[in-house]
Write an enzyme that holds these catalytic residues in place. Structure first.
Site, PDB file in Angstrom:
ATOM      1  N   GLY A   1       0.843  -1.192   0.000  1.00  0.00           N
ATOM      2  CA  GLY A   1       0.000   0.000   0.000  1.00  0.00           C
ATOM      3  C   GLY A   1       0.876   1.237   0.000  1.00  0.00           C
ATOM      4  N   GLY A   2       0.250   2.375   0.067  1.00  0.00           N
ATOM      5  CA  GLY A   2       0.965   3.638   0.087  1.00  0.00           C
ATOM      6  C   GLY A   2       1.464   3.984   1.478  1.00  0.00           C
TER       7      GLY A   2
ATOM      8  N   SER B   1      -0.706   4.019   5.058  1.00  0.00           N
ATOM      9  CA  SER B   1      -1.953   3.319   4.738  1.00  0.00           C
ATOM     10  C   SER B   1      -2.359   2.328   5.822  1.00  0.00           C
ATOM     11  CB  SER B   1      -1.819   2.593   3.392  1.00  0.00           C
ATOM     12  OG  SER B   1      -0.783   1.622   3.462  1.00  0.00           O
ATOM     13  N   GLY B   2      -1.477   2.093   6.811  1.00  0.00           N
ATOM     14  CA  GLY B   2      -1.779   1.155   7.892  1.00  0.00           C
ATOM     15  C   GLY B   2      -1.110  -0.194   7.728  1.00  0.00           C
TER      16      GLY B   2
ATOM     17  N   THR C   1      14.558  -3.669   8.456  1.00  0.00           N
ATOM     18  CA  THR C   1      15.524  -3.501   7.370  1.00  0.00           C
ATOM     19  C   THR C   1      16.005  -2.062   7.205  1.00  0.00           C
ATOM     20  OG1 THR C   1      13.754  -3.156   5.766  1.00  0.00           O
ATOM     21  CG2 THR C   1      14.519  -5.430   6.075  1.00  0.00           C
TER      22      THR C   1
ATOM     23  N   HIS D   1       7.665   2.912  16.634  1.00  0.00           N
ATOM     24  CA  HIS D   1       7.314   1.547  16.223  1.00  0.00           C
ATOM     25  C   HIS D   1       7.750   0.540  17.286  1.00  0.00           C
ATOM     26  CE1 HIS D   1       5.995   1.340  11.871  1.00  0.00           C
ATOM     27  NE2 HIS D   1       6.184   2.643  12.044  1.00  0.00           N
TER      28      HIS D   1
END
Length: 185
Positions: free
Chosen positions: A4-5, A8-9, A30, A45
């Protein structure tokens, strides 16, 4: 594979899936930290995932890590691709996208030979217009071809749109199959 972009989740969806599949999932990061703002994103995160996760930081050589029997979230293929791309730049000629793609496919194959459940997050970098910048066009080509390769190997592919998961590929596992690449995010 979850694609996704930006924003976008994808990552959040992938983390939720991994946590549904395992009490102790592996997060394979990464990313290279290139500035303070990105370092802050990485920290957010990490805090969101908490202690339940085992984190492995690996910029390129995913296959050197033994993840047998585990659920592994690789976040993300776009940054993984970026690391290969920029490590193989020639100031005059750029990089040989075809040879680089084959090298990445070989590394990907070595990694997924392990008996594990894999979840890969990636970006749809080619959804916009064609860039005027030749370097950006080469990267978009490489990323797009890598995404096509990984999606062809995946059991499931999810497209994230505005936080909504849209299943775009779903191959049911045969009763004797286990592991494999999970493409839900």
């Amino acid at each position: 594979m979850i694609t996704g972009g930006q924003r976008s989740g994808k990552s959040r969806y992938a983390e939720q899936l991994a946590e549904e599949l395992s009490e102790r999932p592996i997060y394979m990061a990464t990313a290279r930290i290139w500035d303070d703002e990105f370092a802050h994103r990485v920290k957010r995160h990490q805090e969101r995932r908490g202690d339940r996760w085992t984190t492995i930081e690996e910029e390129k050589w995913l296959s050197k890590h033994d993840v047998t029997g585990r659920v592994v979230l690789v976040d993300c293929l776009t940054l993984w691709c970026t690391n290969f791309f920029f490590d193989n730049q020639d100031d005059v000629h750029g990089c040989d996208v075809d040879n680089l793609l084959h090298a990445m496919e070989d590394e990907f194959e070595r990694f997924i030979r392990q008996d594990a459940t894999f979840i890969f997050v990636t970006n749809e970098v080619g959804s916009g217009g064609v860039s005027e910048n030749a370097l950006q066009r080469r990267f978009t080509d490489l990323q797009g071809w890598l995404n096509q390769y990984v999606a062809s190997k995946a059991d499931e592919v999810i497209l994230m749109v505005s936080g909504i998961a849209v299943k775009i590929k779903n191959l049911p596992l045969a009763p004797s199959q286990g592991g494999g690449i999970v493409d839900e995010g």
